[in-house]
Structure formats: structure tokens, C-alpha cells
Write an enzyme that holds these catalytic residues in place. Structure first.
Site, PDB file in Angstrom:
ATOM      1  N   ASN A 116      -8.968 -10.163   0.645  1.00 23.14           N
ATOM      2  CA  ASN A 116      -8.676  -9.102   1.611  1.00 23.14           C
ATOM      3  C   ASN A 116     -10.007  -8.593   2.161  1.00 23.14           C
ATOM      4  OD1 ASN A 116      -9.498  -7.833  -0.725  1.00 23.14           O
ATOM      5  ND2 ASN A 116      -7.867  -6.337  -0.787  1.00 23.14           N
ATOM      6  N   CYS A 147      -4.822  -7.214  -4.677  1.00 22.66           N
ATOM      7  CA  CYS A 147      -5.255  -5.969  -5.301  1.00 22.66           C
ATOM      8  C   CYS A 147      -5.815  -6.324  -6.669  1.00 22.66           C
ATOM      9  CB  CYS A 147      -4.094  -4.998  -5.428  1.00 22.66           C
ATOM     10  SG  CYS A 147      -4.547  -3.425  -6.187  1.00 22.66           S
ATOM     11  N   GLY A 148      -7.109  -6.145  -6.852  1.00 16.59           N
ATOM     12  CA  GLY A 148      -7.762  -6.549  -8.085  1.00 16.59           C
ATOM     13  C   GLY A 148      -7.350  -5.734  -9.292  1.00 16.59           C
ATOM     14  N   ASN A 149      -7.201  -4.425  -9.135  1.00 18.37           N
ATOM     15  CA  ASN A 149      -6.683  -3.611 -10.228  1.00 18.37           C
ATOM     16  C   ASN A 149      -5.193  -3.862 -10.419  1.00 18.37           C
ATOM     17  OD1 ASN A 149      -9.066  -2.200 -11.020  1.00 18.37           O
ATOM     18  ND2 ASN A 149      -8.853  -0.877  -9.236  1.00 18.37           N
ATOM     19  N   ASN A 186     -10.944  -2.257   3.682  1.00 16.89           N
ATOM     20  CA  ASN A 186     -11.353  -1.284   2.684  1.00 16.89           C
ATOM     21  C   ASN A 186     -12.851  -1.044   2.878  1.00 16.89           C
ATOM     22  OD1 ASN A 186      -8.755  -1.542   1.746  1.00 16.89           O
ATOM     23  ND2 ASN A 186      -9.304  -2.678  -0.093  1.00 16.89           N
ATOM     24  N   ASN A 202       0.829  -1.194   0.000  1.00 25.38           N
ATOM     25  CA  ASN A 202       0.000   0.000   0.000  1.00 25.38           C
ATOM     26  C   ASN A 202       0.871   1.254   0.000  1.00 25.38           C
ATOM     27  OD1 ASN A 202      -2.587  -1.282   0.157  1.00 25.38           O
ATOM     28  ND2 ASN A 202      -2.159  -1.734   2.324  1.00 25.38           N
ATOM     29  N   GLU A 260      -9.498   3.074   0.804  1.00 22.59           N
ATOM     30  CA  GLU A 260      -8.624   1.913   0.936  1.00 22.59           C
ATOM     31  C   GLU A 260      -7.750   2.044   2.176  1.00 22.59           C
ATOM     32  OE1 GLU A 260      -6.674  -0.201  -2.187  1.00 22.59           O
ATOM     33  OE2 GLU A 260      -7.490   1.184  -3.684  1.00 22.59           O
ATOM     34  N   CYS A 277     -10.947   0.550  -6.864  1.00 22.17           N
ATOM     35  CA  CYS A 277     -10.422  -0.541  -6.052  1.00 22.17           C
ATOM     36  C   CYS A 277     -11.032  -1.823  -6.606  1.00 22.17           C
ATOM     37  CB  CYS A 277     -10.784  -0.367  -4.578  1.00 22.17           C
ATOM     38  SG  CYS A 277     -10.353  -1.789  -3.541  1.00 22.17           S
ATOM     39  N   GLY A 278     -10.205  -2.672  -7.229  1.00 25.36           N
ATOM     40  CA  GLY A 278     -10.730  -3.844  -7.911  1.00 25.36           C
ATOM     41  C   GLY A 278     -11.422  -4.824  -6.992  1.00 25.36           C
TER      42      GLY A 278
END
Length: 290
Positions: free
Chosen positions: A162, A85-87, A195, A76, A219, A228-229
Site C-alpha cells: 500500500n 495492514c501490517g498490524n 499513509n 479502513n 492513515e 501502523c505496521g
């Protein structure tokens, strides 16, 4: 000097550093300095590209999937370590492909190691799709208090690798009025943090068999981001849960940085959730670490 690439997925931006053999030990202060938007490169996080065999956490990834050559070491913006982290994983995959470190042939998948487990990435019409794996409801559903809301609102806890807390709002005006430069408070507070997504269902909610929702997100370890993915996936899951059994399994979620797609589907170990959307590389450079 360290070479880097700047990339983003719907405005969720990252500093990408290739360290295939795991020779670079980034401290939390160095990550924070890289992500500083005034004195550094500026980003929501750092993606270190390292072979799974070259990082201790990678042993679990290789045990799960021997083909998971690459591990996404994600940090982060404040330097803290995050599970997923999806993105970021779509940007990570795009970097691997563009750099010639990996390929994604039509109909094939690219397994990538993360601290949340191995995640499979495929090419999609709008960029990349990642199977985020099995999701689950959390044990705690905190109240969320945020600047700009008159009273605390109930949240739904969802884990997609997460932790997330999804909070429904009544209108676009209420969503726009949030002051997310201030950290929202959860009651009870979660030891690992979360998040926090604030969402407004579309009107109508379902159009041509696809659900629609608008979201803003705070986040943990970063602050408000343009996207945020994993939060987008959690948002679609939460709204489907609230809507009931007739709700669709395909969703479009609008975030300040663009639009992302979510799909829920059955798997051998339970229902999975997939995220799809664009990934872009913006520029490259070098920087000296202090």
C-alpha cells in the site's frame, strides 16, 4: 446479531468478524458505524475473516498460493477498502490461531490472502512476524504540509503493498508539535491517497547494529493512529535509504502504541521487508448491524 472480537497490535485496533463462507456483505456505512468510537465499538478498521474460496478477490490469492485458505478482507474506519495492514494481519493470524481455525507450528508459516497478495506469517519471540513482500520506491515524492510545521517538507514515496509517504523531521519536539487531527496535504496529491509517516531518527541512529527511529502516522481513511505496521516498515526503509549503504537491515521503530521490529532480507524476486510485533485479543461480543 453479529459476533465480533476486538483486537489490537501496538494500539492499532480492529473489529474482527468471522465470516468463513462469505455470507456477510458489510457496507461502507456499516463499517464506519462499527468503528465509530462514540456510537459503535470503536476501531481503526474492520478485519473480516473469510475463506479465500468464498470471496472474489481470493481467487488471485489461491492462484498464487493454494495453501492460502484464509483471506483478510480489511476495511479502513471510514469504510474504504485497503490493500494491506501490517498490524492487522498479525492480529488476523492471532485470531485464526486462538480460534482454532489455523495453526503456526515452530518453523512453519501461515499464508494469508490479502488484496496486496499472499503474505506469510510466522510466530516470533514478541508475537508474529509477517513478510510484507517486495517493496519499491514510488514514482512520486510529494511535499507534505501538516498543521504544526512551519513549511512543507519533502517526502519519500514507498510502496509496501500500500502507498506511503515518509517525511523526516528535525527533532522530537517538532514531532510532538504536529496536529494530526487535521489531514496533512500532499503536493502533488496522490490519486489513491497515502499513509503519511513523520519520523525522527534516533540519537545515535544505530545502536549495537540496530537502527532506531520514532514515528507518528496519519492513515488514509482513518486519521492518526497509535501504530501502523506497513508505515513502520516504510519508515525503516526510508531512513535506511537516506542513511546510505552502511545503514543496517534491522530496525526498531517506536510508535505511540509501542515498539515494532523491521528486517530487510534478500529473496528470489528482490529485497523483502518483514515486520514483527505483538498481537492481542481484548474482548468478544455481539452487535446488531443497521
Amino acid at each position: 446479531m453479529v459476533a465480533f472480537t476486538k483486537g489490537h497490535g501496538t494500539g492499532n485496533d480492529f473489529v474482527i468478524i468471522a465470516d468463513p463462507d462469505g455470507e456477510l456483505e458489510l457496507t461502507a456505512d456499516q463499517v464506519a458505524a462499527l468503528c465509530d468510537r462514540h456510537f459503535g465499538i470503536g476501531a481503526d478498521g474492520v478485519l473480516r475473516v473469510v475463506r479465500s474460496a468464498s470471496i472474489p478477490e481470493g481467487s488471485a490469492a489461491l492462484a498464487e498460493e493454494p495453501a492460502a485458505e484464509w483471506f483478510m478482507d480489511y476495511r479502513n474506519a471510514d469504510g474504504s477498502i485497503a490493500e494491506m495492514c501490517g498490524n492487522g494481519i498479525r492480529v488476523f493470524a492471532h485470531y485464526l490461531v486462538r480460534s482454532g481455525l489455523a495453526t503456526i507450528e515452530p518453523g512453519s508459516t501461515l499464508p494469508i490472502g490479502t488484496r496486496a497478495g499472499v503474505r506469510d506469517v510466522t510466530a516470533s519471540a514478541d508475537g508474529y512476524q509477517v513478510d510484507l513482500g517486495r517493496w519499491k520506491l514510488s514514482d512520486v515524492d510529494p511535499l507534505a504540509k501538516a498543521r504544526g510545521l512551519d513549511v512543507a517538507r519533502p517526502g519519500l514515496g514507498i510502496d509496501v503493498g500500500n502507498p506511503h509517504v515518509v517525511v523526516a523531521l528535525a527533532s522530537d519536539e517538532e514531532l510532538a508539535g504536529l496536529e494530526l487531527e487535521y489531514i496533512p496535504e500532499l503536493d502533488p496529491a496522490l490519486p489513491e491517497g497515502a499513509n503519511i509517516e513523520f519520523v525522527v531518527p534516533g540519537e545515535p541512529l544505530v545502536r549495537e547494529g540496530i537502527g532506531h527511529v520514532t514515528m507518528r502516522v496519519f492513515e488514509r481513511g482513518v486519521g492518526e493512529t497509535l501504530s501502523c505496521g506497513t508505515g513502520v516498515a516504510a519508515t525503516a526503509l526510508a531512513v535506511r535509504y537516506w542513511a546510505g549503504e552502511s545503514a543496517p537491515d534491522h530496525w526498531q521503530v517506536e510508535v505511540p502504541g509501542g515498539m515494532l521490529g523491521v528486517r530487510m532480507f534478500p529473496a528470489d524476486d528482490g529485497e523483502h521487508v518483514a515486520l514483527s510485533g505483538p498481537a492481542q485479543l481484548v474482548y468478544t461480543g455481539t452487535i446488531e448491524l443497521f
